[in-house]
Design an enzyme around this catalytic site. Structure first.
Site, PDB file in Angstrom:
ATOM      1  N   ALA A 155       0.860  -1.176   0.000  1.00 13.86           N
ATOM      2  CA  ALA A 155       0.000   0.000   0.000  1.00 13.86           C
ATOM      3  C   ALA A 155       0.899   1.230   0.000  1.00 13.86           C
ATOM      4  CB  ALA A 155      -0.884  -0.016   1.237  1.00 13.86           C
TER       5      ALA A 155
ATOM      6  N   GLY B  92       0.506  -4.989   0.900  1.00 11.76           N
ATOM      7  CA  GLY B  92      -0.681  -5.031   0.052  1.00 11.76           C
ATOM      8  C   GLY B  92      -0.415  -5.673  -1.302  1.00 11.76           C
TER       9      GLY B  92
ATOM     10  N   GLU C  45      -0.692  -9.256  -0.684  1.00 14.06           N
ATOM     11  CA  GLU C  45      -2.121  -9.494  -0.403  1.00 14.06           C
ATOM     12  C   GLU C  45      -2.937  -9.508  -1.697  1.00 14.06           C
ATOM     13  OE1 GLU C  45      -2.030  -6.351   2.673  1.00 14.06           O
ATOM     14  OE2 GLU C  45      -3.017  -7.817   3.956  1.00 14.06           O
TER      15      GLU C  45
ATOM     16  N   GLU D 215       4.463  -5.365   7.317  1.00 12.11           N
ATOM     17  CA  GLU D 215       3.676  -4.342   8.018  1.00 12.11           C
ATOM     18  C   GLU D 215       4.124  -4.097   9.455  1.00 12.11           C
ATOM     19  OE1 GLU D 215       2.416  -6.517   5.930  1.00 12.11           O
ATOM     20  OE2 GLU D 215       0.827  -5.612   4.723  1.00 12.11           O
TER      21      GLU D 215
HETATM   22  N1  CO8 Z   1       4.557   3.197  -0.594  1.00 11.97           N
HETATM   23  C1  CO8 Z   1       4.949   4.361  -1.148  1.00 11.97           C
HETATM   24  N2  CO8 Z   1       6.082   4.510  -1.853  1.00 11.97           N
HETATM   25  C2  CO8 Z   1       6.863   3.436  -2.020  1.00 11.97           C
HETATM   26  C3  CO8 Z   1       6.521   2.184  -1.475  1.00 11.97           C
HETATM   27  C4  CO8 Z   1       5.297   2.078  -0.745  1.00 11.97           C
HETATM   28  N3  CO8 Z   1       4.867   0.934  -0.218  1.00 11.97           N
HETATM   29  N4  CO8 Z   1       7.499   1.302  -1.773  1.00 11.97           N
HETATM   30  C5  CO8 Z   1       8.418   1.977  -2.487  1.00 11.97           C
HETATM   31  N5  CO8 Z   1       8.034   3.264  -2.634  1.00 11.97           N
HETATM   32  C6  CO8 Z   1       8.755   4.337  -3.336  1.00 11.97           C
HETATM   33  C7  CO8 Z   1       9.921   4.843  -2.527  1.00 11.97           C
HETATM   34  O1  CO8 Z   1       9.507   5.782  -1.569  1.00 11.97           O
HETATM   35  C8  CO8 Z   1      10.786   5.425  -3.617  1.00 11.97           C
HETATM   36  O2  CO8 Z   1      10.250   6.683  -3.969  1.00 11.97           O
HETATM   37  P1  CO8 Z   1      11.236   7.985  -4.010  1.00 11.97           P
HETATM   38  O3  CO8 Z   1      12.210   7.649  -5.114  1.00 11.97           O
HETATM   39  O4  CO8 Z   1      10.300   9.093  -4.352  1.00 11.97           O
HETATM   40  O5  CO8 Z   1      11.872   8.069  -2.691  1.00 11.97           O
HETATM   41  C9  CO8 Z   1      10.557   4.513  -4.805  1.00 11.97           C
HETATM   42  O6  CO8 Z   1       9.326   3.819  -4.522  1.00 11.97           O
HETATM   43  C10 CO8 Z   1      11.657   3.485  -4.978  1.00 11.97           C
HETATM   44  O7  CO8 Z   1      11.802   2.780  -3.759  1.00 11.97           O
HETATM   45  P2  CO8 Z   1      13.205   2.600  -3.003  1.00 11.97           P
HETATM   46  O8  CO8 Z   1      14.111   3.726  -3.347  1.00 11.97           O
HETATM   47  O9  CO8 Z   1      12.911   2.361  -1.558  1.00 11.97           O
HETATM   48  O10 CO8 Z   1      13.727   1.284  -3.716  1.00 11.97           O
HETATM   49  P3  CO8 Z   1      14.733   0.211  -3.094  1.00 11.97           P
HETATM   50  O11 CO8 Z   1      15.112  -0.683  -4.223  1.00 11.97           O
HETATM   51  O12 CO8 Z   1      15.797   0.848  -2.311  1.00 11.97           O
HETATM   52  O13 CO8 Z   1      13.832  -0.640  -2.050  1.00 11.97           O
HETATM   53  C11 CO8 Z   1      11.880  -1.812  -1.320  1.00 11.97           C
HETATM   54  C12 CO8 Z   1      12.761  -1.395  -2.518  1.00 11.97           C
HETATM   55  C13 CO8 Z   1      12.614  -2.812  -0.430  1.00 11.97           C
HETATM   56  C14 CO8 Z   1      10.623  -2.475  -1.897  1.00 11.97           C
HETATM   57  C15 CO8 Z   1      11.508  -0.552  -0.498  1.00 11.97           C
HETATM   58  O14 CO8 Z   1      10.981   0.421  -1.398  1.00 11.97           O
HETATM   59  C16 CO8 Z   1      10.485  -0.780   0.564  1.00 11.97           C
HETATM   60  O15 CO8 Z   1      10.799  -1.319   1.619  1.00 11.97           O
HETATM   61  N6  CO8 Z   1       9.213  -0.369   0.319  1.00 11.97           N
HETATM   62  C17 CO8 Z   1       8.159  -0.456   1.279  1.00 11.97           C
HETATM   63  C18 CO8 Z   1       7.701  -1.874   1.442  1.00 11.97           C
HETATM   64  C19 CO8 Z   1       6.610  -1.974   2.480  1.00 11.97           C
HETATM   65  O16 CO8 Z   1       6.803  -1.713   3.664  1.00 11.97           O
HETATM   66  N7  CO8 Z   1       5.397  -2.362   2.043  1.00 11.97           N
HETATM   67  C20 CO8 Z   1       4.285  -2.522   2.913  1.00 11.97           C
HETATM   68  C21 CO8 Z   1       3.502  -1.259   2.952  1.00 11.97           C
HETATM   69  S1  CO8 Z   1       2.217  -1.309   4.161  1.00 11.97           S
HETATM   70  C22 CO8 Z   1       1.021  -2.215   3.431  1.00 11.97           C
HETATM   71  O17 CO8 Z   1       1.136  -2.669   2.322  1.00 11.97           O
HETATM   72  C23 CO8 Z   1      -0.191  -2.372   4.240  1.00 11.97           C
HETATM   73  C24 CO8 Z   1      -1.296  -3.112   3.461  1.00 11.97           C
HETATM   74  C25 CO8 Z   1      -2.595  -3.033   4.178  1.00 11.97           C
HETATM   75  C26 CO8 Z   1      -3.101  -1.620   4.151  1.00 11.97           C
HETATM   76  C27 CO8 Z   1      -4.468  -1.572   4.701  1.00 11.97           C
HETATM   77  C28 CO8 Z   1      -4.988  -0.144   4.705  1.00 11.97           C
HETATM   78  C29 CO8 Z   1      -4.238   0.739   5.657  1.00 11.97           C
END
Ligand code: CO8
Length: 255
Positions: free
Chosen positions: A66, A112, A115, A135
């Site tokens: 998400a 998500g 999911e 999460e």
């Molecule tokens: N949300 C928003 N932006 C994201 C997300 C995300 N989940 N994942 C990556 N991005 C963005 C980064 O912020 C970055 O943007 P910017 O260049 O503007 O800073 C761009 O994508 C590239 O990402 P990275 O530079 O971080 O790329 P890396 O190769 O270094 O890392 C990863 C890749 C490991 C995937 C890393 O991006 C990461 O850890 N992302 C988040 C993963 C995460 O925690 N996902 C779970 C999110 S919570 C969720 O899904 C809850 C679901 C249920 C919700 C229910 C309603 C509330």
């Protein structure tokens, strides 16, 4: 069918839907979820679509979760509402979609994103895919069905380890535990998904829709009755006459 955050290609009764927010690794924001929900509604009644393939744009990510930036300042009510609406309008809709939905997991499937892949009827993955529910590192739990679907797919103990540790698993490990059905090189992922979809598209779509319906009730006490009733209903369908005639006439059925 044009959407802001989805690319949709329909060919040979197969819709390939590419989630397209590469700048955020295809993270699910409100607009993307609305697009997905609208696509499913349109695809439901589109006779040109018999199978849906979900994948992510680029070679790095299926969906990285998400969109964290979108809910970073939410309170409890807003969080609950987001999870509720998402589950109703997208995740449950995918799971209960009457046409098969295949997730072609082409990279990160996190939070998500995993999911969403788990809502699909089955998953295949590229060798570089990484899957996880991170999460708890954000002080949350999965909110789009992850605590419910992951234990069913891989068992409670394995699901608990993935959710508590927040660790990603490799595509190979996901295959070993039954989370994905196949692992293929990234360059072959879409072709393989299309080949499977094409096999499905040649079979009776009404029979497949009844199979989805009955299978989705397999964890309830209505499952066996649903199977019996659906089985009976199919005898009154043209596909049954065609399938049996084709068998007796030693030809391929034309559904
Ligand atoms: N949300 C928003 N932006 C994201 C997300 C995300 N989940 N994942 C990556 N991005 C963005 C980064 O912020 C970055 O943007 P910017 O260049 O503007 O800073 C761009 O994508 C590239 O990402 P990275 O530079 O971080 O790329 P890396 O190769 O270094 O890392 C990863 C890749 C490991 C995937 C890393 O991006 C990461 O850890 N992302 C988040 C993963 C995460 O925690 N996902 C779970 C999110 S919570 C969720 O899904 C809850 C679901 C249920 C919700 C229910 C309603 C509330």
């Amino acid at each position: 069918m044009t959407y802001q955050n989805l690319l949709v290609e329909i060919e040979n009764k197969i819709a390939v839907v590419t989630l397209n927010r590469p700048q955020a690794l295809n993270a699910l924001n409100k607009d993307l979820l609305t697009d997905l929900s609208n696509f499913l509604d349109e695809a439901q009644n589109n006779a040109e679509i018999r199978v849906v393939i979900l994948t992510g744009s680029g070679e790095k990510s299926f969906v990285a979760g998400a969109d964290i930036k979108e809910f970073s300042d939410f309170n409890g009510n807003q969080g609950e509402e987001l999870a509720q609406k998402g589950q109703e309008t997208v995740f449950n809709k995918v799971e209960n979609f009457s046409k098969p939905v295949i997730a072609a997991v082409n990279g990160f499937a996190l939070g998500g994103g995993l999911e969403l892949a788990m809502s699909a009827h089955f998953r295949i993955a590229s060798e570089n895919a990484k899957l996880g529910l991170p999460e708890v590192t954000l002080g949350l739990i999965p909110g789009y069905g992850g605590t419910q679907r992951l234990p069913k797919l891989i068992g409670k103990g394995r699901a608990a380890q993935m959710i508590f540790t927040a660790e990603m698993i490799s595509a190979q490990r996901a295959y070993e535990v039954g989370l994905v059905n196949e692992v293929v090189p990234q360059a072959e992922l879409l072709d393989r998904a299309k080949a499977i979809a094409s096999k499905i598209a040649g079979n009776s779509s009404i029979a497949i829709s009844k199979a989805i319906y009955a299978m989705n009730l397999s964890d309830t006490d209505q499952g066996f009755d649903a199977e019996i009733k659906s089985f009976g209903e199919l005898f009154d369908q043209a596909d049954f006459k065609e399938g049996v005639s084709a068998f007796l006439e030693k030809r391929k059925p034309n559904f």
